[in-house]
Enzyme design. Structure first.
Site, PDB file in Angstrom:
ATOM      1  N   LYS A 197     -35.849  19.119 -42.708  1.00 10.21           N
ATOM      2  CA  LYS A 197     -34.485  18.569 -42.687  1.00 10.21           C
ATOM      3  C   LYS A 197     -34.516  17.053 -42.812  1.00 10.21           C
ATOM      4  O   LYS A 197     -33.747  16.463 -43.570  1.00 10.21           O
ATOM      5  CB  LYS A 197     -33.801  18.979 -41.374  1.00 10.21           C
ATOM      6  CG  LYS A 197     -32.576  18.169 -41.021  1.00 10.21           C
ATOM      7  CD  LYS A 197     -31.945  18.615 -39.718  1.00 10.21           C
ATOM      8  CE  LYS A 197     -32.377  17.876 -38.494  1.00 10.21           C
ATOM      9  NZ  LYS A 197     -31.919  16.489 -38.343  1.00 10.21           N
ATOM     10  N   CYS A 211     -26.630  13.865 -33.177  1.00 13.53           N
ATOM     11  CA  CYS A 211     -26.827  14.535 -31.889  1.00 13.53           C
ATOM     12  C   CYS A 211     -26.600  13.586 -30.739  1.00 13.53           C
ATOM     13  O   CYS A 211     -26.950  12.412 -30.810  1.00 13.53           O
ATOM     14  CB  CYS A 211     -28.256  15.075 -31.814  1.00 13.53           C
ATOM     15  SG  CYS A 211     -28.376  16.787 -32.292  1.00 13.53           S
ATOM     16  N   ARG A 269     -27.530   5.347 -29.864  1.00 18.16           N
ATOM     17  CA  ARG A 269     -28.081   5.344 -31.228  1.00 18.16           C
ATOM     18  C   ARG A 269     -27.513   4.145 -31.997  1.00 18.16           C
ATOM     19  O   ARG A 269     -26.659   4.287 -32.877  1.00 18.16           O
ATOM     20  CB  ARG A 269     -27.795   6.675 -31.929  1.00 18.16           C
ATOM     21  CG  ARG A 269     -28.441   7.837 -31.191  1.00 18.16           C
ATOM     22  CD  ARG A 269     -28.467   9.109 -31.976  1.00 18.16           C
ATOM     23  NE  ARG A 269     -29.554   9.162 -32.912  1.00 18.16           N
ATOM     24  CZ  ARG A 269     -29.870  10.243 -33.624  1.00 18.16           C
ATOM     25  NH1 ARG A 269     -29.189  11.344 -33.490  1.00 18.16           N
ATOM     26  NH2 ARG A 269     -30.886  10.225 -34.464  1.00 18.16           N
ATOM     27  N   ASP A 281     -38.491  14.923 -31.212  1.00 18.30           N
ATOM     28  CA  ASP A 281     -37.721  16.109 -31.621  1.00 18.30           C
ATOM     29  C   ASP A 281     -38.355  17.421 -31.152  1.00 18.30           C
ATOM     30  O   ASP A 281     -37.767  18.491 -31.351  1.00 18.30           O
ATOM     31  CB  ASP A 281     -37.546  16.135 -33.149  1.00 18.30           C
ATOM     32  CG  ASP A 281     -36.521  15.111 -33.619  1.00 18.30           C
ATOM     33  OD1 ASP A 281     -35.867  14.484 -32.767  1.00 18.30           O
ATOM     34  OD2 ASP A 281     -36.376  14.935 -34.850  1.00 18.30           O
TER      35      ASP A 281
END
Ligand code: UD1
Length: 419
Positions: free
Chosen positions: A22, A116, A121, A307
């Protein structure tokens, strides 16, 4: 809304399969905008983040359609450097389009990107890098970039941000002279981006190392390119950690784990048996109850990936012994642990440290709050005594294509239901 219903306890056996990464595909979709032609991305999962990125591309004049598991993009008619407000807020990768738009049009405009909910961020590394190369950037409710005066330059990132590295590469491919990015991210997905753009005639070197050099070219080729990104190392890691949690044996091609060094090292130290089956085919045998994982620290590649941190924590809950996880990329990325605690997990948090004492998990109704946190709840459900319901699987669908089918093929009891 949809949920996964999981009956825990089934060991996992069989062949590991995974799609293209991805995190390679999203910047590749952005990069295709620079090239004004057709790009085919092979083994592409129809996951939500890819679908949203394609929708953004369509809104600015590009074409994107699937033919089986091939994604076909045509960016010949892209006409706008203004990203659609409603969609940019949904994914972080919308920000990665900025570099491509600056390369093609000299301007870009977007709302703040989404993504997410895994902590702060910010976008300062992207903006500082672009400013260093001569862009004017204004940040209010929206981000406006003027890159008409971009010049090749040496840029040193304060942190090896994956997205900022990708944005700067895309901004620099057509600038006269040599752009150097120091302290850049080294993730395999950056190597994919370099390889794709070089197939188009760019002159980029150094991806995968600390310094990337981009020798500007006048034009990229618009001839059709077919590209196969690397395998999704996070999907592979999630399936391996699932089997590690519940036990069983998986077979895989060595190619599939070539970017998973930090995870494989943990397995090698953890009473798993890894053996060469035939040529480049390996088997890994997991015993359900081994030791905890000791101390694991997440960090930029090649360190342990953030992740996979939630999935590792879920797996640690299933093993006896202690595991300490220090999260150095997204220090607040532990909100999913509350849901694991509902299932009986013994977890203590202290700032960016997570301490897990393995034990028994029991089935529960839990809610996914983000992509990888959701995957960790699935792993917990595979191990737990009784039935687990993981609600809000839309988050999981952002990054895994039919995860329940892949797990079912390996022997898990998991089904998708509406509620
Ligand atoms: C990418 C991945 C994401 C992964 C992350 C870290 C994609 C689509 N997403 O996200 O799955 O978790 O890398 O491996 O590829 N930071 C700043 N300022 C910035 C940019 C980042 O402070 O301008 C900080 C972030 O808050 C974070 C760290 O840098 O603490 C790493 O972020 P970054 O590498 O930029 O992640 P993304 O590219 O957004």
């Amino acid at each position: 809304m949809e949920k996964f219903v999981i009956s825990g306890g089934n060991k996992l056996y069989g062949k590991l399969t995974a799609n293209s990464a991805k995190n390679s595909i999203l910047p590749l979709i952005a990069a295709s905008i620079i090239c004004e032609g057709v790009t085919e991305i092979e083994n592409c999962p129809k996951i939500k983040d890819v679908i949203i990125m394609c929708e953004i591309l369509r809104k600015i004049g590009g074409k994107a359609e699937f033919s089986g598991d091939k994604l076909i993009l045509d960016t010949t008619d892209v006409f706008s450097w203004e990203l659609p407000t409603d969609l940019t807020g949904e994914i972080r990768a919308s920000l990665f389009i900025v570099g491509a738009l600056l390369s093609r049009f000299g301007y870009a405009l977007m709302q703040f990107p989404g993504g997410c909910k895994i902590g702060e961020r910010p976008v300062d590394i992207h903006i500082d890098g672009l400013r260093c190369m001569g862009a004017t950037v204004t940040c209010s409710d929206e981000l406006v970039f003027n890159g008409k005066n971009l010049k090749s330059q040496t840029v040193t990132l304060r942190f090896p941000s994956v997205g900022a590295t990708e944005n700067l590469i895309m901004s620099a491919v057509k600038l006269k002279g040599k752009t150097v990015i120091k302290n850049c991210a080294k993730e395999p997905e950056i190597v994919d981006l370099q390889n794709y753009l070089n197939m188009r005639g760019a002159k980029i070197s150094g991806a995968g190392k600390d310094v990337i050099e981009i020798e500007g070219v006048d034009k990229l080729s618009s001839k059709k390119v077919s590209f196969t990104p690397s395998i999704d190392r996070i999907e592979v890691g999630t399936l391996l950690l699932s089997a590690s949690a519940v036990g069983g044996e998986l077979e895989f091609d060595g190619e599939m784990v070539k970017n998973s060094y930090s995870l494989m090292k943990i397995f090698e130290n953890n009473a798993c048996k890894i053996y060469n089956n035939n040529g480049n085919i390996y088997n890994i045998e997991f015993k359900r109850r081994s030791l905890g994982f000791g101390k694991v620290v997440t960090g930029p590649y090649p360190d342990f990936p953030t992740d996979l941190q939630p999935q590792l924590v879920a797996c640690a809950c299933a093993h006896t012994g202690l595991t300490a996880v220090e999260e150095k990329v997204f220090p607040e990325r532990f909100s999913y642990t509350e849901q694991l605690q509902l299932m009986g997990a013994n977890i203590d948090l202290y700032k960016n440290l997570c301490l897990v004492e393995g034990g028994n998990l029991h089935g529960e109704s839990v809610v996914a709050g983000d992509l990888r946190g959701g995957a960790s709840l699935v792993i917990a459900g595979l191990v737990a005594d009784g039935e687990t319901q993981v609600k809000n699987v839309g988050h999981i669908d952002r990054g895994y294509y039919k995860l329940e089918e892949k797990l079912t093929r390996l022997g898990a009891k998991i089904r998708r239901e509406r509620y």
